[in-house]
Design an enzyme around this catalytic site. Structure first.
Site, mmCIF file in Angstrom:
data_model
loop_
_atom_site.group_PDB
_atom_site.id
_atom_site.type_symbol
_atom_site.label_atom_id
_atom_site.label_comp_id
_atom_site.label_asym_id
_atom_site.label_seq_id
_atom_site.Cartn_x
_atom_site.Cartn_y
_atom_site.Cartn_z
ATOM 1 C CD1 TRP A 136 -2.004 -2.235 1.907
ATOM 2 C CD2 TRP A 136 -2.961 -1.309 0.121
ATOM 3 N NE1 TRP A 136 -3.010 -3.078 1.497
ATOM 4 C CE2 TRP A 136 -3.613 -2.537 0.409
ATOM 5 C CE3 TRP A 136 -3.384 -0.555 -0.966
ATOM 6 C CZ2 TRP A 136 -4.674 -3.008 -0.370
ATOM 7 C CZ3 TRP A 136 -4.441 -1.028 -1.737
ATOM 8 C CH2 TRP A 136 -5.073 -2.242 -1.427
ATOM 9 C CG ASP A 189 -3.173 4.025 4.148
ATOM 10 O OD1 ASP A 189 -4.252 3.901 4.753
ATOM 11 O OD2 ASP A 189 -2.874 3.336 3.158
ATOM 12 C CE LYS A 246 -8.515 -3.025 5.145
ATOM 13 N NZ LYS A 246 -8.236 -4.336 4.552
#
Length: 229
Positions: free
Chosen positions: A102, A172, A196
Site C-alpha cells: 500500500w 494511511d 476495516k
C-alpha cells in the site's frame, strides 16, 4: 444459514445490532418517510446524521478542535493522489516510508505530482519488519512524511509514530483505524477507509489539521481537501 466469522484483511464484519437497525430503517427513516439512500444530502435530516457521526468520532478518538473530520469518496487509495495533489508542489519533495504494497502504491501516485524521497524501506527483506528510527533518512525540506500504520499483507504494524521533527506527518491508517487509541494531534493528516473497522465500504475518513490546509497550493478542485470546508 449462519453468519460467518470473517478473518480476511478486506471489509470487516459489522455488528449484528447495526445490521438489524439498517434493515429496519432501510425502507423508512423514523419521521422522514424515506430511506437515507433517498433523502437529499443537503437536507436537515442528513446534516444531522453527518454531524452526529462526526461528533461521535471526535469524542471516540479525542480529536482536537485544531483538526477537521471529513467523510470522502473514492476509497483510501484516492488519498494516495489527493495528498500530493493538495500538499506537494511540482518542485517539492515528500518523504515516504515504504513498508508494504500500500505504501508502494502511495509512492507511485506521489511521483506523478512531485519528487519522492524514500526515507526508509524494508522491501529487500520482503517487508518482514518495520524500519528502526535510526534507519530513517528524512529530507529536511520535505513537505510531509507519509507512512502506512499497519500492513495487512505482510503482518507488520508500527508500534508508535515515527519521529519526524517539525515535518508534517501523514498516515494511511486504513487497516488499524479505531483499533487502538491515537494521539491525533501528532498528525497533519490521517486517512482511513471505513470498511476495516469503522463501517461499510464506500466512505473514507480524513482527519486534517486546520493550519495545514492553509498551505494548499491549489490544483485539482474536485480533489481539493478544502472543497468540503
Amino acid at each position: 444459514m449462519k453468519r460467518c466469522h470473517n478473518f480476511n484483511a478486506g471489509p470487516a464484519v459489522l455488528p449484528v445490532p447495526v445490521l438489524e437497525r439498517i434493515r429496519e430503517e432501510m425502507l423508512c427513516l423514523p419521521g422522514v418517510g424515506m430511506s437515507v439512500l433517498e433523502i437529499s444530502h443537503r437536507s436537515k435530516t442528513f446534516e444531522t446524521i453527518l454531524s452526529e457521526t462526526e461528533n461521535r468520532l471526535r469524542r471516540l478518538l479525542n480529536v482536537p478542535e485544531t483538526h477537521h473530520i471529513l467523510f470522502l469518496q473514492g476509497g483510501a487509495s484516492l488519498q494516495f493522489s489527493m495528498v500530493p495533489l493538495n500538499f506537494l508542489t511540482r518542485d517539492g519533495v515528500a518523504d515516504y516510508i515504504v513498508t508494504g504494497s500500500w505504501s508502494e502504491k502511495a509512492v507511485e501516485e506521489a511521483r506523478k505530482i512531485g519528487r519522492v524521497n524514500i526515507a526508509a524501506t524494508t522491501k529487500e527483506e520482503n517487508y518482514a519488519r518495520i524500519p528502526n528510527q535510526s534507519e530513517l533518512r528524512l529530507d529536511p525540506q520535505a513537505a510531509y512524511v507519509h507512512f502506512t500504520s499497519n500492513n495487512t499483507i505482510f503482518g507488520t504494524q508500527w508500534p508508535t509514530e515515527p519521529e519526524v521533527g517539525t515535518t508534517p506527518l501523514v498516515c494511511d491508517a486504513s487497516s488499524d483505524f479505531l483499533s487502538r487509541p491515537l494521539d491525533v494531534s501528532q498528525y497533519a493528516l490521517l486517512y482511513a477507509g471505513a470498511q476495516k473497522n469503522a463501517g461499510p465500504a464506500g466512505v473514507t475518513i480524513v482527519i486534517v489539521r486546520e493550519d495545514w490546509l492553509e498551505r494548499i497550493p491549489g490544483g485539482c478542485r474536485r480533489c481539493s481537501t478544502t472543497v468540503r470546508m
